[in-house]
Design an enzyme around this catalytic site. Structure first.
Site, PDB file in Angstrom:
ATOM      1  NE  ARG A  76      -1.613  -1.296   3.673  1.00 38.48           N
ATOM      2  CZ  ARG A  76      -1.911  -1.362   4.962  1.00 38.48           C
ATOM      3  NH1 ARG A  76      -3.168  -1.421   5.323  1.00 38.48           N
ATOM      4  NH2 ARG A  76      -0.972  -1.388   5.881  1.00 38.48           N
ATOM      5  CG  ASP A 215       7.603 -23.566  10.138  1.00 40.33           C
ATOM      6  OD1 ASP A 215       8.658 -22.921  10.307  1.00 40.33           O
ATOM      7  OD2 ASP A 215       7.001 -24.120  11.064  1.00 40.33           O
ATOM      8  CG  HIS A 216      11.864 -19.600   8.940  1.00 39.48           C
ATOM      9  ND1 HIS A 216      10.864 -19.011   9.646  1.00 39.48           N
ATOM     10  CD2 HIS A 216      12.918 -19.687   9.774  1.00 39.48           C
ATOM     11  CE1 HIS A 216      11.280 -18.749  10.866  1.00 39.48           C
ATOM     12  NE2 HIS A 216      12.535 -19.151  10.977  1.00 39.48           N
ATOM     13  CD  GLU A 254      12.392 -17.144  19.650  1.00 40.91           C
ATOM     14  OE1 GLU A 254      12.535 -16.513  18.599  1.00 40.91           O
ATOM     15  OE2 GLU A 254      11.320 -17.165  20.281  1.00 40.91           O
ATOM     16  CG  ASP A 273       5.758 -16.882  17.637  1.00 40.50           C
ATOM     17  OD1 ASP A 273       5.410 -16.578  16.486  1.00 40.50           O
ATOM     18  OD2 ASP A 273       6.866 -16.560  18.118  1.00 40.50           O
ATOM     19  CG  HIS A 278       9.095 -22.877  14.351  1.00 38.51           C
ATOM     20  ND1 HIS A 278       8.841 -22.690  13.017  1.00 38.51           N
ATOM     21  CD2 HIS A 278       9.416 -21.663  14.845  1.00 38.51           C
ATOM     22  CE1 HIS A 278       8.989 -21.410  12.737  1.00 38.51           C
ATOM     23  NE2 HIS A 278       9.335 -20.771  13.817  1.00 38.51           N
ATOM     24  CE  LYS A 378       9.202 -14.243  21.109  1.00 41.04           C
ATOM     25  NZ  LYS A 378      10.292 -14.330  20.123  1.00 41.04           N
TER      26      LYS A 378
HETATM   27  N1  LIG Z   1       9.839 -10.538   9.711  1.00 41.09           N
HETATM   28  C1  LIG Z   1      10.221 -11.784   9.893  1.00 41.09           C
HETATM   29  O1  LIG Z   1      11.385 -12.088  10.161  1.00 41.09           O
HETATM   30  C2  LIG Z   1       9.215 -12.900   9.771  1.00 41.09           C
HETATM   31  C3  LIG Z   1       9.622 -14.210  10.043  1.00 41.09           C
HETATM   32  C4  LIG Z   1       8.703 -15.258   9.883  1.00 41.09           C
HETATM   33  C5  LIG Z   1       7.427 -14.967   9.450  1.00 41.09           C
HETATM   34  N2  LIG Z   1       7.055 -13.685   9.209  1.00 41.09           N
HETATM   35  C6  LIG Z   1       5.691 -13.435   8.728  1.00 41.09           C
HETATM   36  O2  LIG Z   1       5.774 -12.738   7.495  1.00 41.09           O
HETATM   37  C7  LIG Z   1       4.716 -11.814   7.373  1.00 41.09           C
HETATM   38  C8  LIG Z   1       5.284 -10.436   7.126  1.00 41.09           C
HETATM   39  O3  LIG Z   1       6.130 -10.094   8.199  1.00 41.09           O
HETATM   40  P1  LIG Z   1       6.832  -8.659   8.303  1.00 41.09           P
HETATM   41  O4  LIG Z   1       7.679  -8.738   9.517  1.00 41.09           O
HETATM   42  O5  LIG Z   1       7.433  -8.285   7.009  1.00 41.09           O
HETATM   43  O6  LIG Z   1       5.580  -7.751   8.591  1.00 41.09           O
HETATM   44  P2  LIG Z   1       5.465  -6.155   8.521  1.00 41.09           P
HETATM   45  O7  LIG Z   1       6.778  -5.533   8.227  1.00 41.09           O
HETATM   46  O8  LIG Z   1       4.722  -5.732   9.732  1.00 41.09           O
HETATM   47  O9  LIG Z   1       4.450  -5.985   7.311  1.00 41.09           O
HETATM   48  C9  LIG Z   1       4.766  -6.183   5.941  1.00 41.09           C
HETATM   49  C10 LIG Z   1       3.978  -5.205   5.127  1.00 41.09           C
HETATM   50  O10 LIG Z   1       2.604  -5.531   5.196  1.00 41.09           O
HETATM   51  C11 LIG Z   1       1.843  -4.359   5.175  1.00 41.09           C
HETATM   52  N3  LIG Z   1       1.030  -4.262   6.402  1.00 41.09           N
HETATM   53  C12 LIG Z   1       1.461  -4.100   7.661  1.00 41.09           C
HETATM   54  N4  LIG Z   1       0.432  -4.061   8.516  1.00 41.09           N
HETATM   55  C13 LIG Z   1      -0.666  -4.216   7.784  1.00 41.09           C
HETATM   56  C14 LIG Z   1      -2.037  -4.275   8.093  1.00 41.09           C
HETATM   57  N5  LIG Z   1      -2.486  -4.162   9.336  1.00 41.09           N
HETATM   58  N6  LIG Z   1      -2.892  -4.467   7.087  1.00 41.09           N
HETATM   59  C15 LIG Z   1      -2.454  -4.591   5.829  1.00 41.09           C
HETATM   60  N7  LIG Z   1      -1.158  -4.531   5.473  1.00 41.09           N
HETATM   61  C16 LIG Z   1      -0.277  -4.356   6.440  1.00 41.09           C
HETATM   62  C17 LIG Z   1       2.793  -3.188   5.183  1.00 41.09           C
HETATM   63  O11 LIG Z   1       2.895  -2.755   3.844  1.00 41.09           O
HETATM   64  P3  LIG Z   1       1.972  -1.583   3.283  1.00 41.09           P
HETATM   65  O12 LIG Z   1       1.451  -0.802   4.431  1.00 41.09           O
HETATM   66  O13 LIG Z   1       2.899  -0.794   2.413  1.00 41.09           O
HETATM   67  O14 LIG Z   1       0.914  -2.301   2.534  1.00 41.09           O
HETATM   68  C18 LIG Z   1       4.087  -3.797   5.632  1.00 41.09           C
HETATM   69  O15 LIG Z   1       5.211  -3.152   5.095  1.00 41.09           O
HETATM   70  C19 LIG Z   1       3.906 -11.932   8.664  1.00 41.09           C
HETATM   71  O16 LIG Z   1       2.848 -12.813   8.434  1.00 41.09           O
HETATM   72  C20 LIG Z   1       4.900 -12.536   9.642  1.00 41.09           C
HETATM   73  O17 LIG Z   1       4.256 -13.273  10.644  1.00 41.09           O
HETATM   74  C21 LIG Z   1       7.926 -12.646   9.352  1.00 41.09           C
END
Ligand SMILES: NC(=O)c1ccc[n+]([C@@H]2O[C@H](COP(=O)([O-])OP(=O)(O)OC[C@H]3O[C@@H](n4cnc5c(N)ncnc54)[C@H](OP(=O)(O)O)[C@@H]3O)[C@@H](O)[C@H]2O)c1
Length: 532
Positions: A76, A215-216, A254, A273, A278, A378
């Site tokens: 967005r 699931d990484h 962790e 979580d 995992h 954690k």
């Molecule tokens: N980060 C990690 O290391 C990690 C590891 C394992 C799994 N995950 C999973 O991967 C997914 C993304 O993680 P992330 O850490 O990248 O998340 P994030 O940075 O919070 O969100 C990714 C993007 O999604 C959009 N977004 C955020 N909140 C939103 C909302 N309430 N409604 C709609 N769009 C929203 C935003 O883009 P815009 O606002 O530009 O649309 C944001 O830049 C999640 O499901 C998380 O559980 C993440």
């Protein structure tokens, strides 16, 4: 040229899976996918910058992606393509495997990175995306096959899936080229009902064979090595059962806290979580029967059987077999860290668990009566993920007889992280005239034996592009894991003492976790400090 199997795998399924042409094998036996475009939703976020794009960059530099490969980020936030590329560059500089960024490679790679902004529930945004993909494919700036990656918080999954279905981008059931596939991040639902709803919505837009629930953990080399250890070595399988195994421990510890993700963690907790995904995967790989073949369906069939054999822990029994904890302020690595309730976005009276330990049983022929002890937390003393198989003690007739006392039983440990490897504890005679026996640790370390392994996301993105679903979770698997965890969640909610026990940050969790094993005459495995 016939596809050449890669490490633990796994040619694309015989059903063709909408392939246009077979992936090509490289000289070292690794397959390169046919041309595809990776469309990342949530491309402005943390996962994209820290994990996905660095992984894709490393694959690109290793020659594992086709020249026509492209990335289209969709989110967005409004930003120009240059801004998008500049943000990703910092991520690649920090997180890629490359020691330093090669300017020429980066420029070539960056020219394949594109960005579009739009809402996730806006039909016009998805029409524009479709047109862009079609135009790019026609002009050679992208490919007709599309791999969608849902990298947004789960609240947006449904809207994106519906939009992909309505816009025709999902190409459900076409069965012909070009293909569409979708990778969906964890968490997959927050309970059984929501996981079922999400599956229903996914499968209304896509066929199961197009769906890759990620699931990484499953992309980690050491996790895959569990199957190799068990089934490529003849010495282990005869011992891998209730006759020889006393118990199994699985620890996922962790050191970090909630890392700014307080609001998310408040809704999740350690059970959702870590345990539901995992830990269930690790448990399945340790306990499953040998699959008929190393293909996606055979491996996942066996994993589901393990999940269905888990003895349920009904809500009223949670207080006996499950320990929940929450960290309070403490010290880690010489630094004071705040307690969970003082983290940003966490309620001052939160009852969310940051630690879980539990005893469970797999009621099948192989594992009857063998306890599996799981713990995760954690802000623990060290960061480590380890599985240990504790074998039964020898009869106390020769060496273990009094007054010397029982010898320590053999333990086979699989370290997932850090210092991934395998070690075996066995007894040796101390040189000298007396029959003095001591345990010794025989150790294999991946880092000593091999070059640095690819990151989990590299492996998984490549597998999805190749159409190999073995390391991804099937719909029945995710639901079976929730079916086991849900009564525990329910029991926790209904506990008279709904507050988890506390433990200081930097410790091994609440004392009740030790009592859980001590009541059975056992102890948690001693933990080695990671090598410097
Ligand atoms: N980060 C990690 O290391 C990690 C590891 C394992 C799994 N995950 C999973 O991967 C997914 C993304 O993680 P992330 O850490 O990248 O998340 P994030 O940075 O919070 O969100 C990714 C993007 O999604 C959009 N977004 C955020 N909140 C939103 C909302 N309430 N409604 C709609 N769009 C929203 C935003 O883009 P815009 O606002 O530009 O649309 C944001 O830049 C999640 O499901 C998380 O559980 C993440």
């Amino acid at each position: 040229m016939p596809p050449v199997p890669r490490t633990l795998a796994m040619a694309p399924d015989a059903d063709g899976d909408q392939a246009t042409s077979a992936p090509s094998g490289s000289s070292d036996g690794v397959m390169v996918p046919e041309p595809f475009t990776l469309v990342v939703f949530g491309a402005s976020g943390d996962l994209t910058r820290r994990k996905l794009v660095p992984a894709v960059y490393d694959l690109w530099c290793d020659g594992l992606l086709p020249p026509e490969f492209a990335v289209v980020g969709y989110a967005r936030s409004t930003k120009t393509e240059d801004e998008f590329r500049a943000g990703l560059r910092t991520g690649v500089e920090e997180f890629s495997r490359a020691e330093s960024l090669d300017e020429v490679s980066w420029q070539r790679f960056a020219s394949r990175l594109h960005y579009m902004s739009g809402r996730y529930d806006d039909p016009s945004g998805f029409r524009a995306l479709r047109k862009r993909l079609e135009d790019d494919a026609e002009q050679g700036a992208g490919a007709a096959n599309v791999l969608f990656y849902l990298a947004t918080p789960p609240g947006s999954f449904q809207a994106i899936i519906a939009s992909l279905g309505e816009s025709g981008l999902a190409r459900r059931g076409t069965g012909v080229a070009p293909w569409s596939r979708i990778i969906i991040e964890k968490p997959f639902g927050r309970d059984l009902a929501s996981a079922r709803d999400l599956n229903r919505e996914l499968l209304a837009a896509f066929d199961e064979r197009q769906v890759f629930r990620i699931d990484h953990y499953l992309g980690k080399e050491t996790v895959q090595n569990i199957l190799v250890l068990r089934f490529a070595n003849s010495i282990f399988d005869p011992l891998w059962n209730a006759k020889y195994v006393d118990h199994v421990q699985v620890t996922v510890a962790e050191q970090v806290g909630v890392e700014g993700r307080g609001p998310y963690y408040e809704q999740a907790g350690a059970l959702r979580d870590i345990v539901q995904n995992h830990m269930m995967h690790l448990l399945c790989l340790v306990a499953m029967e040998p699959p008929l073949a190393l293909d996606a369906e055979a491996v996942r069939d066996e994993k589901v059987k393990v999940l269905r054999s888990l003895r349920p822990i009904p809500p009223e029994c949670v207080a006996e077999g499950v320990v929940r904890g929450q960290y309070v302020a403490g010290e880690i690595g010489g630094e004071r860290v705040p307690g969970y309730r003082d983290e940003d976005g966490v309620a001052a009276d939160s009852v969310t668990e940051t630690f879980v330990a539990m005893k469970l049983f797999i009621d099948n022929w192989r594992w009857a009566g063998v306890p599996f002890y799981l713990r995760t937390g954690k802000r623990m003393a060290v960061r480590m993920t380890e599985i240990s198989i504790h074998f039964k003690p020898i009869p106390q007739v020769l060496f273990g007889a009094p007054p010397r006392g029982p010898l320590q039983p053999n333990v086979l440990s699989v370290r997932i992280q850090p210092n991934d490897g395998i070690s075996m504890r066995f007894q040796v005679k101390v040189p000298g005239p007396a029959m003095q026996i001591e345990p010794y640790q025989m150790d294999f370390g991946y880092a000593d034996a091999f070059r640095r392994a690819p990151e989990a996301y590299e492996r998984l993105i490549l597998d999805a592009a190749l159409g190999d679903r073995t390391l991804f979770t099937r719909s029945d698997e995710v639901e079976a894991a929730w079916a086991f965890v849900e009564p525990i969640l329910e029991g926790c909610r209904g506990c008279p003492d709904v507050c988890p026990s506390t433990y200081p940050a930097g410790s091994w969790g609440p004392a009740e976790a030790d009592t859980l094993l001590e009541a059975d005459g056992r102890k948690w495995m001693l933990v080695r400090r990671p090598k410097k």
